[in-house]
Motif scaffolding. Structure first.
Motif, PDB file in Angstrom:
ATOM      1  N   ILE A 168       0.821  -1.208   0.000  1.00 62.76           N
ATOM      2  CA  ILE A 168       0.000   0.000   0.000  1.00 62.76           C
ATOM      3  C   ILE A 168       0.858   1.262   0.000  1.00 62.76           C
ATOM      4  O   ILE A 168       0.333   2.354  -0.091  1.00 62.76           O
ATOM      5  CB  ILE A 168      -0.964   0.009   1.210  1.00 62.76           C
ATOM      6  CG1 ILE A 168      -0.187   0.076   2.531  1.00 62.76           C
ATOM      7  CG2 ILE A 168      -1.884  -1.183   1.186  1.00 62.76           C
ATOM      8  CD1 ILE A 168      -1.074   0.233   3.754  1.00 62.76           C
ATOM      9  N   LYS A 169       2.164   1.116   0.099  1.00 64.88           N
ATOM     10  CA  LYS A 169       3.039   2.277   0.022  1.00 64.88           C
ATOM     11  C   LYS A 169       3.215   2.684  -1.438  1.00 64.88           C
ATOM     12  O   LYS A 169       3.110   1.883  -2.351  1.00 64.88           O
ATOM     13  CB  LYS A 169       4.407   1.947   0.636  1.00 64.88           C
ATOM     14  CG  LYS A 169       4.384   1.721   2.137  1.00 64.88           C
ATOM     15  CD  LYS A 169       5.787   1.454   2.653  1.00 64.88           C
ATOM     16  CE  LYS A 169       5.796   1.193   4.152  1.00 64.88           C
ATOM     17  NZ  LYS A 169       7.151   0.885   4.648  1.00 64.88           N
ATOM     18  N   THR A 170       3.514   3.947  -1.633  1.00 61.83           N
ATOM     19  CA  THR A 170       3.697   4.441  -2.993  1.00 61.83           C
ATOM     20  C   THR A 170       5.087   4.080  -3.510  1.00 61.83           C
ATOM     21  O   THR A 170       6.026   3.902  -2.734  1.00 61.83           O
ATOM     22  CB  THR A 170       3.537   5.967  -3.025  1.00 61.83           C
ATOM     23  OG1 THR A 170       4.496   6.557  -2.132  1.00 61.83           O
ATOM     24  CG2 THR A 170       2.136   6.358  -2.612  1.00 61.83           C
ATOM     25  N   GLU A 171       5.200   3.982  -4.813  1.00 62.77           N
ATOM     26  CA  GLU A 171       6.499   3.734  -5.428  1.00 62.77           C
ATOM     27  C   GLU A 171       7.296   5.038  -5.442  1.00 62.77           C
ATOM     28  O   GLU A 171       6.734   6.140  -5.394  1.00 62.77           O
ATOM     29  CB  GLU A 171       6.319   3.202  -6.846  1.00 62.77           C
ATOM     30  CG  GLU A 171       5.686   1.820  -6.888  1.00 62.77           C
ATOM     31  CD  GLU A 171       5.581   1.294  -8.304  1.00 62.77           C
ATOM     32  OE1 GLU A 171       5.789   2.084  -9.256  1.00 62.77           O
ATOM     33  OE2 GLU A 171       5.285   0.098  -8.459  1.00 62.77           O
ATOM     34  N   ASP A 172       8.609   4.908  -5.529  1.00 65.03           N
ATOM     35  CA  ASP A 172       9.497   6.070  -5.514  1.00 65.03           C
ATOM     36  C   ASP A 172       9.596   6.630  -6.939  1.00 65.03           C
ATOM     37  O   ASP A 172      10.616   6.496  -7.621  1.00 65.03           O
ATOM     38  CB  ASP A 172      10.873   5.642  -4.990  1.00 65.03           C
ATOM     39  CG  ASP A 172      11.757   6.825  -4.644  1.00 65.03           C
ATOM     40  OD1 ASP A 172      11.370   7.965  -4.957  1.00 65.03           O
ATOM     41  OD2 ASP A 172      12.839   6.607  -4.070  1.00 65.03           O
ATOM     42  N   ASP A 173       8.510   7.285  -7.375  1.00 62.66           N
ATOM     43  CA  ASP A 173       8.420   7.748  -8.763  1.00 62.66           C
ATOM     44  C   ASP A 173       9.470   8.798  -9.105  1.00 62.66           C
ATOM     45  O   ASP A 173       9.983   8.835 -10.233  1.00 62.66           O
ATOM     46  CB  ASP A 173       7.026   8.325  -9.033  1.00 62.66           C
ATOM     47  CG  ASP A 173       5.950   7.251  -9.022  1.00 62.66           C
ATOM     48  OD1 ASP A 173       6.283   6.085  -9.305  1.00 62.66           O
ATOM     49  OD2 ASP A 173       4.781   7.574  -8.727  1.00 62.66           O
ATOM     50  N   SER A 174       9.792   9.654  -8.139  1.00 67.05           N
ATOM     51  CA  SER A 174      10.767  10.706  -8.433  1.00 67.05           C
ATOM     52  C   SER A 174      12.137  10.108  -8.744  1.00 67.05           C
ATOM     53  O   SER A 174      12.852  10.593  -9.634  1.00 67.05           O
ATOM     54  CB  SER A 174      10.876  11.678  -7.254  1.00 67.05           C
ATOM     55  OG  SER A 174      11.289  11.002  -6.073  1.00 67.05           O
ATOM     56  N   LYS A 280      10.505   3.459   4.840  1.00 64.41           N
ATOM     57  CA  LYS A 280       9.486   3.964   5.756  1.00 64.41           C
ATOM     58  C   LYS A 280       8.359   4.665   4.992  1.00 64.41           C
ATOM     59  O   LYS A 280       7.217   4.713   5.461  1.00 64.41           O
ATOM     60  CB  LYS A 280      10.110   4.929   6.766  1.00 64.41           C
ATOM     61  CG  LYS A 280      11.139   4.282   7.690  1.00 64.41           C
ATOM     62  CD  LYS A 280      11.816   5.323   8.569  1.00 64.41           C
ATOM     63  CE  LYS A 280      12.888   4.691   9.456  1.00 64.41           C
ATOM     64  NZ  LYS A 280      13.596   5.711  10.281  1.00 64.41           N
ATOM     65  N   ASP A 281       8.700   5.215   3.828  1.00 66.04           N
ATOM     66  CA  ASP A 281       7.711   5.986   3.063  1.00 66.04           C
ATOM     67  C   ASP A 281       7.387   5.395   1.690  1.00 66.04           C
ATOM     68  O   ASP A 281       6.313   5.652   1.149  1.00 66.04           O
ATOM     69  CB  ASP A 281       8.204   7.417   2.869  1.00 66.04           C
ATOM     70  CG  ASP A 281       8.388   8.143   4.190  1.00 66.04           C
ATOM     71  OD1 ASP A 281       7.476   8.072   5.025  1.00 66.04           O
ATOM     72  OD2 ASP A 281       9.450   8.754   4.386  1.00 66.04           O
ATOM     73  N   TYR A 282       8.344   4.628   1.127  1.00 66.61           N
ATOM     74  CA  TYR A 282       8.171   4.134  -0.225  1.00 66.61           C
ATOM     75  C   TYR A 282       8.294   2.613  -0.286  1.00 66.61           C
ATOM     76  O   TYR A 282       8.907   1.987   0.579  1.00 66.61           O
ATOM     77  CB  TYR A 282       9.211   4.766  -1.167  1.00 66.61           C
ATOM     78  CG  TYR A 282       9.071   6.267  -1.300  1.00 66.61           C
ATOM     79  CD1 TYR A 282       8.112   6.821  -2.136  1.00 66.61           C
ATOM     80  CD2 TYR A 282       9.897   7.125  -0.581  1.00 66.61           C
ATOM     81  CE1 TYR A 282       7.976   8.197  -2.265  1.00 66.61           C
ATOM     82  CE2 TYR A 282       9.771   8.499  -0.690  1.00 66.61           C
ATOM     83  CZ  TYR A 282       8.803   9.042  -1.537  1.00 66.61           C
ATOM     84  OH  TYR A 282       8.666  10.393  -1.649  1.00 66.61           O
ATOM     85  N   SER A 283       7.735   2.064  -1.344  1.00 61.46           N
ATOM     86  CA  SER A 283       7.771   0.611  -1.541  1.00 61.46           C
ATOM     87  C   SER A 283       8.920   0.239  -2.467  1.00 61.46           C
ATOM     88  O   SER A 283       9.044   0.774  -3.574  1.00 61.46           O
ATOM     89  CB  SER A 283       6.447   0.148  -2.148  1.00 61.46           C
ATOM     90  OG  SER A 283       6.513  -1.208  -2.496  1.00 61.46           O
ATOM     91  N   TYR A 284       9.784  -0.661  -1.997  1.00 63.90           N
ATOM     92  CA  TYR A 284      10.861  -1.224  -2.804  1.00 63.90           C
ATOM     93  C   TYR A 284      10.737  -2.748  -2.777  1.00 63.90           C
ATOM     94  O   TYR A 284      10.272  -3.310  -1.782  1.00 63.90           O
ATOM     95  CB  TYR A 284      12.224  -0.800  -2.269  1.00 63.90           C
ATOM     96  CG  TYR A 284      12.445   0.701  -2.275  1.00 63.90           C
ATOM     97  CD1 TYR A 284      12.787   1.362  -3.444  1.00 63.90           C
ATOM     98  CD2 TYR A 284      12.305   1.446  -1.107  1.00 63.90           C
ATOM     99  CE1 TYR A 284      12.976   2.751  -3.451  1.00 63.90           C
ATOM    100  CE2 TYR A 284      12.483   2.826  -1.106  1.00 63.90           C
ATOM    101  CZ  TYR A 284      12.825   3.465  -2.275  1.00 63.90           C
ATOM    102  OH  TYR A 284      13.007   4.828  -2.292  1.00 63.90           O
ATOM    103  N   PRO A 285      11.152  -3.430  -3.836  1.00 66.83           N
ATOM    104  CA  PRO A 285      10.937  -4.882  -3.897  1.00 66.83           C
ATOM    105  C   PRO A 285      11.790  -5.692  -2.934  1.00 66.83           C
ATOM    106  O   PRO A 285      11.474  -6.839  -2.644  1.00 66.83           O
ATOM    107  CB  PRO A 285      11.271  -5.223  -5.356  1.00 66.83           C
ATOM    108  CG  PRO A 285      12.190  -4.136  -5.809  1.00 66.83           C
ATOM    109  CD  PRO A 285      11.722  -2.905  -5.090  1.00 66.83           C
ATOM    110  N   PHE A 286      12.893  -5.144  -2.445  1.00 66.69           N
ATOM    111  CA  PHE A 286      13.754  -5.863  -1.501  1.00 66.69           C
ATOM    112  C   PHE A 286      14.653  -4.858  -0.789  1.00 66.69           C
ATOM    113  O   PHE A 286      14.782  -3.702  -1.215  1.00 66.69           O
ATOM    114  CB  PHE A 286      14.620  -6.908  -2.222  1.00 66.69           C
ATOM    115  CG  PHE A 286      15.450  -6.322  -3.339  1.00 66.69           C
ATOM    116  CD1 PHE A 286      16.658  -5.695  -3.084  1.00 66.69           C
ATOM    117  CD2 PHE A 286      15.003  -6.389  -4.649  1.00 66.69           C
ATOM    118  CE1 PHE A 286      17.409  -5.145  -4.120  1.00 66.69           C
ATOM    119  CE2 PHE A 286      15.746  -5.838  -5.688  1.00 66.69           C
ATOM    120  CZ  PHE A 286      16.949  -5.217  -5.411  1.00 66.69           C
ATOM    121  N   LYS A 287      15.284  -5.289   0.286  1.00 68.04           N
ATOM    122  CA  LYS A 287      16.259  -4.432   0.964  1.00 68.04           C
ATOM    123  C   LYS A 287      17.355  -5.244   1.632  1.00 68.04           C
ATOM    124  O   LYS A 287      18.044  -4.749   2.530  1.00 68.04           O
ATOM    125  CB  LYS A 287      15.566  -3.527   1.990  1.00 68.04           C
ATOM    126  CG  LYS A 287      14.803  -4.250   3.090  1.00 68.04           C
ATOM    127  CD  LYS A 287      14.205  -3.239   4.060  1.00 68.04           C
ATOM    128  CE  LYS A 287      13.445  -3.939   5.186  1.00 68.04           C
ATOM    129  NZ  LYS A 287      12.877  -2.978   6.148  1.00 68.04           N
TER     130      LYS A 287
END
Length: 314
Positions: A168-174, A280-287
């Motif tokens: 439900i987090k937004t993608e890091d479009d910028s 914390k703010d954006y969705s990434y596929p892994f970390k």
């Protein structure tokens, strides 16, 4: 195992089982690589005397097995299919040159089916054979030391449980947009960058790095370009600062192979920190650090990072 820990671990495996069933029903295979890597990391804690790798991503596609240890002793086939036909297919495709003493079918279910048959005829004494399920993995986790259980719990928390929340987090479009307009300025390939800072580096070390880059490309290809480009830009951005600081403080023109390894490690740590914070703010596929290292190596190979001033973007 403390009750709160077992509850978290069981919940994570139950969630995994449900995800696997739904992904399989929809004919989506992304979950398979994710499951293999999670189980690889858990097995490396359970079996502290050996090191398991994902054979599909580290050394190319292995027929009939997915995970193998460093002493050719135990191999795992990870699958959600529990039928006798699947077992027979795995056994028949297993190549004798793999030389693993034991092959284990690890099913992505809490409880494997009870068998009224054996597969001794198909195996023909070539290797030991066992069938495992998630409940057997949990039993083995229960026998681990307290700090090992903590590590496994954290893996499951990081890799399984947050998946519901991060969607439900937004993608890091910028970051994606900035990556799309970023120009490749340092046109040297990985090998040239190594030779520019260590003219005597052994070919074996260069080949080792090239194999890592190749395996990284295979693993990263499981994600969309959009997901990876956002991460690449954030890693590029923070590692540029690391490179600039290094060049300001370092007067050596020749780096040892230890210096180069430390360089890559520092890049990876910076990548981990920035993705950890931005998650914390954006969705990434892994970390996880292992896959982030593959992004670092890709950035060096793709003309965006280096080990010297030529790689600094102004």
């Amino acid at each position: 195992m403390a009750r709160v820990k077992i509850d978290i671990i069981i919940s994570a495996f139950a969630l995994l089982e449900s995800q696997i069933k739904l992904y399989s029903h929809l004919n989506l295979q992304d979950i398979n690589i994710h499951l293999e890597n999670i189980l690889r990391d858990i097995l490396n804690i359970i079996y502290s005397d050996r090191h398991f790798i994902n054979l599909n991503t580290e050394e190319g596609n292995f027929t009939s097995i997915d995970l193998g240890d460093n002493i050719n002793d135990i191999a795992f086939q990870v699958t959600s299919t529990t039928t006798p036909k699947k077992v027979r297919e795995t056994i028949s495709k297993y190549k004798d040159e793999y030389k693993y003493k034991k092959v284990i079918m690890l099913f992505g279910v809490i409880q494997k089916p009870k068998r009224t048959i054996t597969f001794d005829t198909e195996i023909n004494g070539r290797f030991e054979f066992e069938e495992w399920d998630f409940s057997m993995i949990i039993e083995k986790i229960n026998d681990c030391k307290s700090h090992e259980i903590d590590q496994i719990q954290q893996i499951l928390i990081n890799e399984v449980i947050p998946k519901i929340i991060t969607k439900i987090k937004t993608e890091d479009d910028s970051a994606t947009e900035l990556w799309d307009i970023l120009e490749q300025k340092d046109i040297r390939n990985f090998k040239d960058k190594l030779l520019d800072v260590n003219s005597n580096i052994r070919n074996a070390r260069i080949e080792m790095y090239c194999r890592e880059i190749a395996s990284g490309k295979v693993e990263l290809s499981n994600y969309s370009d959009r997901e990876i480009s956002a991460m690449k830009y954030r890693v590029f951005e923070i590692c540029q600062k690391e490179l600039l600081d290094f060049c300001d403080e370092n007067e050596k023109k020749e780096l040892s192979h230890t210096d180069i390894n430390n360089f890559i490690t520092n890049y990876t740590e910076q990548a981990y920190k920035v993705i950890e914070e931005r998650t914390k703010d954006y969705s990434y596929p892994f970390k996880n650090r292992d896959t982030l290292k593959k992004i670092v190596l890709a950035l060096i190979d793709e003309c965006y990072l280096s080990f010297d001033e030529k790689g600094i973007y102004i």
